[in-house]
Write an enzyme that holds these catalytic residues in place. Structure first.
Site, short mmCIF file in Angstrom:
data_model
loop_
_atom_site.label_atom_id
_atom_site.label_comp_id
_atom_site.label_asym_id
_atom_site.label_seq_id
_atom_site.Cartn_x
_atom_site.Cartn_y
_atom_site.Cartn_z
N HIS A 84 7.97 -5.22 -45.56
CA HIS A 84 7.47 -3.88 -45.85
C HIS A 84 8.64 -2.92 -45.95
O HIS A 84 8.76 -2.15 -46.92
CB HIS A 84 6.49 -3.44 -44.75
N ASP A 113 22.02 10.82 -74.02
CA ASP A 113 21.60 9.67 -73.23
C ASP A 113 22.55 9.54 -72.04
O ASP A 113 23.40 10.41 -71.83
CB ASP A 113 21.58 8.38 -74.07
N TRP A 149 14.07 -4.95 -41.34
CA TRP A 149 14.84 -4.62 -42.54
C TRP A 149 16.31 -4.47 -42.18
O TRP A 149 17.17 -4.60 -43.03
CB TRP A 149 14.28 -3.35 -43.22
N SER A 176 22.68 -3.35 -58.76
CA SER A 176 21.96 -2.45 -59.66
C SER A 176 22.20 -1.00 -59.26
O SER A 176 22.47 -0.14 -60.11
CB SER A 176 20.46 -2.78 -59.61
N SER A 177 22.13 -0.72 -57.95
CA SER A 177 22.34 0.65 -57.48
C SER A 177 23.74 1.14 -57.78
O SER A 177 23.94 2.29 -58.16
CB SER A 177 22.12 0.73 -55.97
N HIS A 260 23.10 4.84 -42.40
CA HIS A 260 22.82 6.25 -42.25
C HIS A 260 22.96 7.01 -43.57
O HIS A 260 22.03 7.71 -43.97
CB HIS A 260 23.55 6.93 -41.10
N GLU A 262 22.47 5.82 -46.31
CA GLU A 262 21.34 5.34 -47.10
C GLU A 262 20.13 6.25 -46.96
O GLU A 262 19.44 6.54 -47.94
CB GLU A 262 20.98 3.90 -46.68
N TYR A 264 20.11 9.37 -46.36
CA TYR A 264 20.36 10.60 -47.11
C TYR A 264 20.32 10.35 -48.59
O TYR A 264 19.90 11.20 -49.37
CB TYR A 264 21.67 11.24 -46.65
N SER A 275 13.76 21.73 -55.11
CA SER A 275 14.49 22.92 -55.54
C SER A 275 14.24 23.27 -57.00
O SER A 275 14.59 24.35 -57.44
CB SER A 275 15.98 22.72 -55.32
N HIS A 309 24.28 6.82 -34.03
CA HIS A 309 23.11 7.32 -33.31
C HIS A 309 21.95 6.33 -33.43
O HIS A 309 20.93 6.49 -32.77
CB HIS A 309 22.69 8.72 -33.78
N HIS A 310 22.11 5.30 -34.24
CA HIS A 310 21.13 4.23 -34.26
C HIS A 310 21.45 3.20 -33.18
O HIS A 310 20.73 2.22 -33.03
CB HIS A 310 21.14 3.53 -35.62
N THR A 335 20.59 21.32 -43.18
CA THR A 335 19.21 21.00 -43.55
C THR A 335 18.32 22.22 -43.33
O THR A 335 17.46 22.55 -44.15
CB THR A 335 18.70 19.81 -42.72
N LYS A 338 18.57 24.76 -46.05
CA LYS A 338 17.77 24.46 -47.24
C LYS A 338 16.32 24.91 -47.04
O LYS A 338 15.70 25.49 -47.94
CB LYS A 338 17.83 22.97 -47.57
N ARG A 457 8.40 -0.77 -31.01
CA ARG A 457 8.13 -1.06 -32.40
C ARG A 457 8.33 -2.55 -32.67
O ARG A 457 8.88 -3.29 -31.85
CB ARG A 457 9.01 -0.21 -33.33
#
Lengths: 536, 38, 377
Positions: A84, A113, A149, A176-177, A260, A262, A264, A275, A309-310, A335, A338, A457
C-alpha cells in the site's frame, strides 16, 4: 480520449499544424513525445495505482475492523501494508504530480514542449514496468515484500524473492523520476518565453523547479540504499549486518536521507497548485509571491538537514537528538508563512467556491492539522511516546492525503477544462469534495487517539480497548475509497464531451499563459514562443 | 526549438545527470567508509 | 463514546486495561515515571499552543470566507505584499518555536542520562518474544524469556477476547519501585523496539549493538507495552509486561527466581526417557516453534516448511536437525536457537517433532538426548 486529439483541428490554430500531423492509434501513445499526451498517460496511470493502493488499504482496514485475525494472516497483512505504501508513493502520488508537470509547465512558461521529448516518453513507459513488478511480487513464493515501505534491514534481508522484485521496481521507478526531474529542470531553466524571468514564473513552476532538484539529489541515494540491500541479500556484503561488521542503523540513515526530502517532493508541487487556485477564485493576486518562492526554497534546503527525526528511538547521542529536533521544528516557519500568505490572498478578495477552490481551502485546513501533528512529533520526548504508533500514521495521512491528494484533486478540476474543452459537472464535483473531506476525517482523525493511547503501527491485531476507533476508521476508509469512484465518473463524463464547452479561460480570476490557448489545448501550442509581458 | 536551444538543453541535461550519478557514487563511498569504521 | 459493538467473539464489555490502554483513550497516559509525566505536560503545551494558533488562523479565514465573497458583492482588493506583516509572521512563529524548544530540551537531556542507575537489566528482542537478564542487584544472574500468553483460540476467534488481550505474558519483567532502572537493549535477529507508555520508554533493540534507556517508576503496579518496530509476522504478538514491586517484594521475588533457576538447572549428561522428552518438547514447541511451523506441523506452504513428514531434517539422522535448531538457516526466517534454548530444551523439542503427528515410527533417531545436542554446539 476523443476530446484531447486534434482530429478536429480548431480553425484558429496555426496553419503550420498541417506540417505535423497528429499520430493515431496505439502508436500515438506508445511512441508519444507530446507533453500533453504523456501528461495524460501519467495521470491515468497514477489513478489506476491509486485504486490498486486503495484496494490494499481497504483489505487491511477490513482485517482491522475487529481484534483477532479474521481474514488475513499477519504475514499477508504485512505485505498489504508494505505494498500500500510503495504503490501509493511511487505509483500514485509521484507520477500524478509529474503528469501535471508535463501538462502544465510548457503551457505555463510558453514552451512548445518539454526539453527532452523522447526521454519523456521513456520516463513514462518505465512506470508500468515498475508497477507490474510490484504487483507481480504478490505472486512469487513468499509473497510480496512485507518489511514496510521503509524496508529496514535486517528484516528486509529475511524476505523472499518478492523483496528483490520490489528493489528492481524501485530502481526502475527511481530512474523514471530522475529522468523526469532532469527534463523539468532543463525545460524551466532554458525554455521560458522571452520576458518571463524566474521571478515572474507561475508558482506551480517554481514548486516543480525546486522539487526536481530535490528528486535529482535524493533518488540516487535511495537507489544506493536498495542496491546495498540487494548485495547484502545475495552477494555477500555486510553493509547492514552487524555480524559482518556492518550496522543496521546505517540503512536508516541512508534511507531517511532520501526519505525526508521525498515527503517534501510529494508536497511542494501541491503548494504550487494551491498557489494557482486560491488567487484565481479569490480574484486577487497571490500575496507575497517572493516570500512564497523563498519559503519553498527554505523548506527544500531544510529538508536535507532533518532526516534523523525518523530515528529518534535508535539511540543517538543527545546533541544529535537536539539538532534534529530543532531543525525539524524550524521547518514549520516557512510552512507557516505559506499558510498565512494563502489566507492573506483570500482576505478581502471576491471569492467564489467552485470545486477547485473547495479542495484548495480544504487542503489548507486539513494540511495544517497534519503540519501541527508534525510539529508535535518533532518534539523528541513526545516522539518517544508516539513513534511507530498510529499517531504517526494519522500525521502522514493528513499531509499526504489531505495534503497532496486534495491538491491533486483540486488541480484536476481546475485544469480539466483546459485539457478536454468541457466544464466538469459542478454539482457532482461538490459532492465529491464533501464526501472526500468528511470521510477522510472520519478515517484518520481517530488514529490520533489510537496513537496517543499506544496502538502501534503495522499491527494486524490489537487489544480490545482500541476497537471502537478502528471500526470508525474502517467505515470511513470504505466511504473514502468509494467516493473516489465518483471522481472517475466526473472526469470520464467531461472527457467524453458531456459538459458545457469551456472557454479558453473559464475561470474569471485566472492568470497565466495556459489560459491564452483554446480549450481543449491544441495538440501543438506555443510553436513560436509568445512575448511575455505580465508584471508581478 | 532552435539548434542553439537544443545544444544548451543537452549541456544542462548532462550536467544534471552527472550530478545524479555523483550522488549515487558518493552514497556508496560513504556507506563503505561508515560501515568499516562503525 | 458510542460503542459500536457488532456482536463479536468478545462478548463481555471491555474494560480499561490495567497498566495498558483505556477503552477509547483519547490522550497519552499520565504515566508513573517523572519522564512520562514531563512528556504528558509537553504534549499538553504543544496541543494548547497549536490549537490557539489554529483557531486564530482559521478564524480569520472563516471570517474571510463569509464576508469577502463575490456573491455578497465584495470587490477584490489589490494588495499583493506587506513587508511588515510578513516579517511579523515569520519572527513571531520563530519565537514560539524557541519557547517550545526550551522545555523540550530539558526533557531530552534528562531522558538520555542513564548514569548512576540502581539496577541494570539487559533486554533482548527475538522473533517473537523478549528475553530479560538481570545484570546486578538481588536478582543478578536471573534470566528468562517472556512470551505472549494470550491463547491462540482468542486470536482465531474461537474464544472470547480477554481484557489484557495481546498484552499479557508468561513471565513479566520485575523491578523495584523508586529505583533508577537502566535498560540495556539488543536484539538477536532483526530490529525490535521496547515500548512501555506508562513508563515513558521506547528504545529500539538493534542486533549486534547495545542501546540503553532508563526509568524510575514511582508507583507499584503492572505496566504493559508492545513491540514498536516491524519485525516480521508476529510483530503484534510480542508484548512487554513490567511489574513494579515494593523493594521488599522485589527482593523476595529475586530470591525465589534464583532458587528456581538452581533447581531447574539441568544436568546435560542426564539420560531422559522418551516420554519425558516428548512432554517437555511439546511445551517448548508451543511457545517457540508453533508461530511458523504451526501446531499441526504443516507449516505454511511456500513460506515455512512442514515438519510433519519432513524427510530432509526430521525423518533423517539427528545431526541435520540439531544443527538447524542450534544455528538456524542464515538468510531465512529460521533463527539460531543456541542462545535461547538449553541443550535439554533443544533435545526435547526435536524428540517431540520426531514423534508427533504422523512422524512416529518413521525415520532414524526418534529420541535425541541433551548430550547429543551438547556434542554439536
Amino acid at each position: 480520449m476523443s476530446s484531447v486529439t486534434v482530429d478536429h483541428i480548431p480553425p484558429h490554430a496555426g496553419h503550420d499544424e498541417h506540417a505535423h500531423h497528429v499520430p493515431h492509434g496505439w502508436r500515438r501513445w506508445v511512441f508519444a513525445t507530446n507533453h500533453k499526451d504523456i501528461g495524460t498517460m501519467y495521470l491515468i496511470f497514477s489513478f489506476c495505482m491509486l485504486l490498486e493502493g486503495g484496494t490494499l488499504a481497504l483489505l487491511l482496514r477490513t482485517e482491522l475492523f475487529e481484534p483477532g485475525i479474521q481474514f488475513f494472516q499477519p504475514e499477508l497483512f504485512n505485505q498489504f501494508t508494505t505494498m500500500h505504501g510503495l504503490i501509493m508513493i511511487f505509483g500514485a502520488i509521484m507520477p500524478a504530480f509529474v503528469g501535471f508537470a508535463n501538462w502544465m509547465i510548457p503551457l505555463q512558461i510558453g514552451a512548445s514542449d518539454m526539453a527532452f521529448a523522447r526521454m519523456n516518453n521513456f520516463s513514462f513507459w518505465l512506470l508500468p514496468v515498475g508497477a507490474i513488478l510490484l504487483t507481480a511480487s504478490f505472486f512469487v513464493p513468499g509473497g510480496a515484500n512485507a518489511s514496510g515501505w521503509t524496508m529496514y534491514a535486517p528484516l528486509s534481508l529475511q524476505m523472499g524473492p518478492g523483496m528483490d522484485f520490489a528493489i528492481f521496481a524501485v530502481h526502475i521507478l527511481g530512474a523514471s523520476s530522475i529522468m523526469g526531474a532532469i527534463n523539468i529542470i532543463v525545460t524551466i531553466l532554458n525554455m521560458r518565453a522571452p520576458g518571463m524571468t524566474l521571478m515572474k514564473m507561475p508558482l506551480f513552476c517554481w514548486s516543480w523547479l525546486v522539487t526536481a532538484y530535490l528528486l535529482l539529489a535524493v533518488m540516487p541515494v535511495l537507489a544506493a540504499a536498495v542496491t546495498m540491500l540487494l548485495t547484502d541479500r545475495h552477494f555477500g556484503t555486510h553493509f547492514f549486518n552487524a555480524a559482518g561488521g556492518g550496522d543496521p542503523v546505517l540503512y536508516q540513515h541512508v534511507f531517511w536521507f532520501f526519505g525526508h526530502p521525498e515527503v517534501y517532493i510529494m508536497i511542494l508541487p501541491a503548494f504550487g497548485m494551491v498557489s494557482q487556485i486560491v488567487p484565481t477564485f479569490a480574484r486577487k493576486r497571490l500575496f507575497g509571491y517572493a516570500s512564497m518562492v523563498y519559503a519553498i526554497c527554505a523548506i527544500a534546503i531544510l529538508s536535507f538537514l532533518v532526516w534523523a527525526h525518523h530515528m529518534f528511538t535508535t539511540g543517538m547521542p543527545v546533541t544529535a537528538q537536539l539538532f534534529f529536533m530543532y531543525g525539524t521544528m524550524l521547518i514549520s516557519i516557512p510552512t507557516g508563512v505559506k499558510v498565512f500568505n494563502w489566507t492573506a490572498t483570500m482576505w478581502r478578495g471576491a471569492m467564489t467556491f467552485e470545486t477547485p477552490m473547495l479542495f484548495a481551502i480544504g487542503f489548507i485546513f486539513v494540511f495544517t492539522i497534519g503540519g501541527f501533528t508534525g510539529l508535535v512529533l518533532a518534539v523528541a520526548p513526545i516522539d518517544i511516546q508516539v513513534q511507530d504508533t498510529y499517531y504517526v500514521v494519522a500525521h502522514f495521512h493528513y499531509v499526504l492525503v489531505a495534503g497532496s491528494l486534495f491538491a491533486l484533486f483540486g488541480a484536476t478540476y481546475y485544469w480539466l477544462p483546459k485539457w478536454c474543452g468541457r466544464m466538469y459537472d459542478e454539482r457532482l464535483g461538490k459532492w465529491h469534495f464533501w464526501m472526500t473531506m468528511i470521510s477522510f476525517n472520519i478515517t484518520f482523525f481517530p488514529m490520533h487517539f489510537l496513537g496517543l493511547a499506544g496502538m502501534p503501527r503495522r499491527y494486524a491485531d490489537y487489544a480490545a480497548q482500541f476497537t471502537d476507533f478502528h471500526q470508525i476508521a474502517t467505515i470511513g476508509a470504505y466511504w473514502f475509497g468509494l467516493s473516489q469512484l465518483l471522481l472517475a465518473y466526473i472526469v470520464i463524463k467531461a472527457v467524453r464531451g458531456h459538459g458545457a464547452p469551456a472557454a479558453a479561460n473559464p475561470w474569471e480570476g485566472a492568470e497565466g499563459l495556459e489560459w491564452t490557448v483554446p480549450s481543449p489545448a491544441p495538440y501543438h501550442t506555443f510553436v513560436t514562443p509568445p512575448q511575455y509581458e505580465a508584471s508581478h | 526549438m532552435t539548434p542553439e536551444q537544443r545544444r544548451r538543453n543537452r549541456r544542462t541535461g548532462w550536467v544534471l545527470a552527472l550530478f545524479a550519478v555523483a550522488i549515487l557514487v558518493w552514497t556508496f563511498v560513504r556507506a563503505n567508509l561508515y560501515g568499516v569504521v562503525g | 463514546m458510542i460503542a459500536l459493538s457488532w456482536a463479536t467473539a468478545a462478548g463481555a464489555q471491555v474494560q480499561d486495561m490495567p497498566g495498558g490502554p483505556g477503552v477509547n483513550q483519547l490522550n497519552l497516559h499520565t504515566g508513573v515515571t517523572p519522564i512520562a509525566r514531563e512528556i504528558y505536560s509537553l504534549h499538553w503545551m504543544m496541543l494548547i499552543i497549536c490549537t490557539l494558533i489554529f483557531i486564530g488562523v482559521f478564524g480569520v479565514m472563516l471570517y474571510s470566507i463569509i464576508r469577502h465573497r463575490k456573491d455578497k458583492g465584495h470587490k477584490a482588493a489589490k494588495f499583493e505584499e506587506h513587508l511588515g506583516l510578513e516579517l511579523t509572521w515569520t519572527v513571531i512563529p520563530f519565537l514560539i518555536i524557541v519557547g517550545m524548544a526550551i522545555p523540550a530540551t530539558r526533557t531530552v537531556v534528562a531522558m538520555k542520562d542513564t548514569s548512576s542507575a540502581d539496577l541494570t537489566v539487559k533486554v533482548t528482542g527475538y522473533q517473537w518474544k523478549w528475553g530479560y537478564e538481570y545484570l546486578d542487584g538481588p536478582a543478578a544472574g536471573v534470566q528468562f524469556l517472556s512470551n505472549l500468553s494470550t491463547p491462540q483460540d482468542q486470536i482465531d476467534g474461537k474464544a472470547p477476547i480477554g481484557n489484557t488481550y495481546l498484552m499479557e505474558v508468561d513471565q513479566p519483567m520485575v523491578v523495584p519501585v523508586g529505583q533508577k532502572v537502566r535498560v540495556v537493549l539488543t536484539a538477536a535477529d532483526v530490529i525490535h523496539a521496547w515500548m512501555v507508555p506508562e513508563l515513558g520508554v521506547k528504545q529500539d533493540a538493534i542486533p549486534g549493538f547495545l542501546r540503553d534507556t532508563w526509568f524510575r517508576a514511582d508507583k507499584p503496579g503492572i505496566y504493559r507495552g508492545q513491540c514498536a518496530e516491524l519485525c516480521g509476522k508476529n510483530h503484534a504478538y510480542m508484548p512487554i509486561v513490567v511489574e513494579v514491586k515494593s523493594q521488599e517484594d522485589y527482593a523476595a521475588w529475586a530470591a525465589k527466581q534464583k532458587s528456581a533457576m538452581a533447581a531447574a538447572s539441568e544436568d546435560p549428561n542426564k539420560t531422559w526417557t522418551k516420554d519425558e522428552l516428548i512432554a517437555k518438547g511439546k511445551q517448548v514447541f508451543s511457545t517457540t516453534c508453533v508461530a511458523c511451523h504451526q501446531a499441526n506441523g504443516q507449516g505454511i506452504p511456500g513460506t515455512f516448511p512442514a515438519l510433519n513428514g519432513s524427510t530432509k531434517f526430521v525423518l533423517a539422522p539427528m545431526k541435520g536437525q540439531i544443527d538447524t535448531v542450534l544455528n538456524g538457516h542464515p538468510g531465512t526466517a529460521m533463527a539460531a536457537f543456541r542462545d535461547q534454548l538449553s541443550d535439554t530444551q533443544i533435545a526435547a523439542v526435536i524428540t517431540y517433532t520426531r514423534n508427533a503427528w504422523d512422524n512416529a515410527g518413521k525415520g532414524p533417531d526418534p529420541v535425541v538426548q541433551p548430550s547429543d545436542v551438547k556434542a554439536l554446539r
